[in-house]
Design a protein around this motif. Structure first.
Motif, PDB file in Angstrom:
ATOM      1  N   ALA A 189      -4.096  -3.185   7.362  1.00 36.55           N
ATOM      2  CA  ALA A 189      -2.668  -2.909   7.593  1.00 36.55           C
ATOM      3  C   ALA A 189      -2.488  -2.158   8.906  1.00 36.55           C
ATOM      4  O   ALA A 189      -1.549  -2.426   9.664  1.00 36.55           O
ATOM      5  N   LEU A 190      -3.404  -1.224   9.194  1.00 40.72           N
ATOM      6  CA  LEU A 190      -3.318  -0.481  10.443  1.00 40.72           C
ATOM      7  C   LEU A 190      -3.506  -1.429  11.623  1.00 40.72           C
ATOM      8  O   LEU A 190      -2.820  -1.334  12.646  1.00 40.72           O
TER       9      LEU A 190
ATOM     10  N   ALA B 204      -0.411  -3.217  12.149  1.00 37.38           N
ATOM     11  CA  ALA B 204       0.594  -2.356  12.756  1.00 37.38           C
ATOM     12  C   ALA B 204       0.357  -2.238  14.263  1.00 37.38           C
ATOM     13  O   ALA B 204       1.295  -2.341  15.061  1.00 37.38           O
TER      14      ALA B 204
ATOM     15  N   ALA C  87      -1.737  -6.823   3.289  1.00 37.99           N
ATOM     16  CA  ALA C  87      -1.874  -6.075   4.539  1.00 37.99           C
ATOM     17  C   ALA C  87      -0.628  -6.237   5.398  1.00 37.99           C
ATOM     18  O   ALA C  87      -0.164  -5.288   6.027  1.00 37.99           O
TER      19      ALA C  87
ATOM     20  N   GLY D 106       1.595  -3.243   6.409  1.00 41.79           N
ATOM     21  CA  GLY D 106       1.519  -2.881   7.821  1.00 41.79           C
ATOM     22  C   GLY D 106       2.826  -3.060   8.581  1.00 41.79           C
ATOM     23  O   GLY D 106       3.058  -2.377   9.574  1.00 41.79           O
TER      24      GLY D 106
ATOM     25  N   LEU E 109       0.841   4.622   5.140  1.00 44.15           N
ATOM     26  CA  LEU E 109       0.061   3.532   4.549  1.00 44.15           C
ATOM     27  C   LEU E 109      -0.393   3.907   3.150  1.00 44.15           C
ATOM     28  O   LEU E 109      -0.387   3.086   2.231  1.00 44.15           O
TER      29      LEU E 109
END
Lengths: 306, 288
Positions: free
Chosen positions: A104-105, A108, A176, A180, A241
């Motif tokens: 997810a990061l 992002a 994700a 994200g 998150l």
């Protein structure tokens, strides 16, 4: 710098201990024990049950045992998943949650940074307005609605991605993305603002006057400074998150840390909740410390403060 | 610093119009010719929007979605307003006191706030809400329902940014001419705080309050989804969206159950943040 790092590490340890103590106190303060049921228990059975869960003795003794357990990373057996240690449950759940959070990061940063830079380069024109609209819409939706719309579109209508459960990378794409995207929207806003300021600065004007342009200008002059607020935002982003994963893991039926925590909270499985709370606190503290260290490495202004 | 991008005029007008319309509809919901939001009618299960007089369709139990959405708006908006007010009530005095006193007190107060930041507060709040469930009869005897605890939890989550902005503003005010004049005239700190600093924090408070409302509404949706927020028979947009999500399945298409509350949330939160940003630009106060 070293001294600062040391104080931060100490503060991190103190926070974990405090949260553990507070959680322990709150748990013990609740009325009744976990074994109070309609039917009376044989005193011998009750005593052995209480011993297994470390509930015998005064509060102070119990706290001492719990603290000693914490130092050994042992939170005792779970109340509802009988026969399983909380540590094993958490150890089994953590990798999935970390993979989901990491992906997810990545989403992002890989979506947010380029979008922010592109919007800053074309301020006030179509890409900028589009980004603004999209980012405010993403931020205005709860994560689970975003996830639901994603399932509706990509799983049910198009049939591209599985709607739930763990298993392989394909199963993590939708979770994700829905975890994200809100963070990506914030990253895009931050980097747009910062890049806009950098683009207007004299150093960039001077570089432009020297004939630097295009990719080189972006890489050498804009990106290093425009990414600083994003790095500073990584700590809060990790918190976001983490919060989001509580819901996203439920939606997609992923057996991660968040799912166990929520199930534990609803089932009143206090050892599990205590363990998960401590792990979350430690994780968040470590992540925001790492983000601060990274920022100090990248930004001489922050470094000089240390 | 360049000012943040301002929302265009039409966008602001649209946002205001939507908020006013929604507020009016929510206030008048009991008087409008709607079906009872709790009325179960198994003959009208899962009607698509527009079919048989159900403007937004019906849910799994045949309840009218439009009615539920409008009654849910009452709870969602009320939660947003009260939660944000609570955050202000805690955060403003804290930040103002820290900024005004400066020195050691300021350092300690802000350090306390910082260390709270590194605690996963959402996790703590979930934990508290679970524990509160055990004390339900006692709390209800005290007149504190689930919603009361819920507001308390929301206030706990959102006072930190408020305190930070209030401190920055108080620091700025402390150096201003009129506070120094008051101090030179021998005014006690309490008088300076109440007469000179807190009233001047008002613009910042309005901006912060407006920007906190959407965040509280989102949090309410989050907690309701987990089953720790608003409880039936009360409905909020969060519970409606959660029901819509639970109803999703590949065999029966009932997208409106998720899309309608989702759209209502998106439109409202977007409008609130547009208004908040416009106020911020107009009043020229700090961002959270």
């Amino acid at each position: 710098m070293r001294r600062r790092l040391l104080t931060r590490l100490l503060a991190w340890g103190a926070t974990v201990l405090l949260v553990h103590a507070a959680a322990f106190l709150l748990m013990r303060a609740t009325r009744g024990g976990p074994f109070d049921e309609e039917r009376a228990l044989d005193p011998a059975v009750r005593a052995s049950l209480e011993e297994a869960w470390g509930l015998q003795g005064s509060w102070l003794e119990q706290y001492g045992r719990s603290l000693a357990g914490l130092l050994r990373l042992d939170f005792g057996p779970s109340l509802r998943y009988r026969g399983l240690a909380v540590r094993d449950l958490l150890a089994q759940a953590l990798p999935l949650s970390l993979a989901l959070g990491g992906l997810a990061l990545l989403v992002a940063l890989l979506l947010g940074l380029p979008a922010g830079l592109a919007a800053a380069a074309r301020r006030g024109r179509l890409p900028d307005r589009l980004l603004r609209l999209l980012s405010s819409l993403t931020l205005a939706l709860p994560g689970f609605v975003l996830a639901g719309l994603g399932i509706l579109l990509f799983s049910f209508h198009l049939g591209w991605l599985p709607p739930a459960t763990a298993g392989g990378l394909r199963h993590l794409i939708l979770p994700a993305l829905s975890l994200g995207l809100p963070v990506a929207a914030q990253v895009a806003r931050l980097s747009r603002q910062a890049a806009a300021e950098v683009l207007d600065s004299e150093s960039v004007q001077a570089a432009r006057a020297r004939g630097v342009s295009g990719f080189l200008l972006l890489r050498r002059h804009v990106l290093p400074r425009a990414s600083l607020p994003v790095v500073a935002f990584l700590g809060p982003a990790a918190a976001g998150l983490l919060t989001g994963s509580l819901v996203i893991e439920q939606v997609f039926a992923l057996p991660g840390l968040g799912a166990f925590f929520v199930q534990g909270a609803l089932n009143r499985d206090y050892p599990l909740v205590l363990g998960a709370t401590v792990v979350y606190t430690a994780l968040l503290g470590a992540l925001s410390l790492a983000a601060d260290l990274l920022l100090a490495r990248l930004d001489p202004r922050v470094r000089s403060l240390g | 610093m360049k000012p943040a991008v301002r929302a265009s005029r039409p966008a602001l007008a649209l946002a205001l119009a939507w908020l006013l319309l929604l507020l009016g509809l929510a206030l008048l919901a009991p008087l409008l010719p709607l079906r009872d939001p709790g009325e179960v009618d198994l003959d009208r299960m899962l009607l698509a929007p527009g079919v048989d007089g159900a403007l937004l369709g019906t849910d799994l139990k045949g309840r009218d979605l439009l009615a539920r959405l409008l009654f849910g708006a009452r709870i969602s908006l009320l939660t947003g307003a009260l939660g944000s007010l609570l955050a202000l009530l805690v955060g403003l005095p804290w930040g103002a006191l820290a900024g005004l006193s400066g020195g050691r007190l300021d350092r300690w107060m802000m350090r306390a706030a910082d260390s709270l930041e590194s605690v996963p507060l959402v996790v703590v709040v979930l934990f508290l809400l679970t524990l509160a469930g055990e004390y339900r009869p006692e709390l209800e005897a005290l007149g504190v329902g689930r919603l009361g605890i819920f507001f308390l939890a929301l206030g706990l989550l959102f006072w930190l940014p408020t305190a930070r902005v209030a401190r920055a503003e108080a620091l700025r005010l402390r150096g201003s001419g009129f506070v120094q004049a008051a101090r030179a005239l021998g005014a006690p700190p309490s008088r300076i705080l109440c007469r000179h600093v807190l009233p001047n924090l008002l613009p910042a408070a309005v901006v912060l309050g407006t920007l906190t409302v959407p965040r509280v509404i989102l949090m309410e949706a989050f907690l309701s989804f987990l089953g720790l927020g608003v409880e039936p028979p009360a409905v909020s947009w969060g519970t409606l969206a959660a029901e819509g999500l639970a109803a999703l399945n590949p065999l029966v298409d009932c997208w409106w159950l998720l899309a309608a509350p989702g759209a209502a949330l998106a439109a409202t939160l977007w409008s609130l943040s547009i208004c908040g940003e416009a106020l911020q630009a107009r009043l020229g106060t700090g961002a959270p």
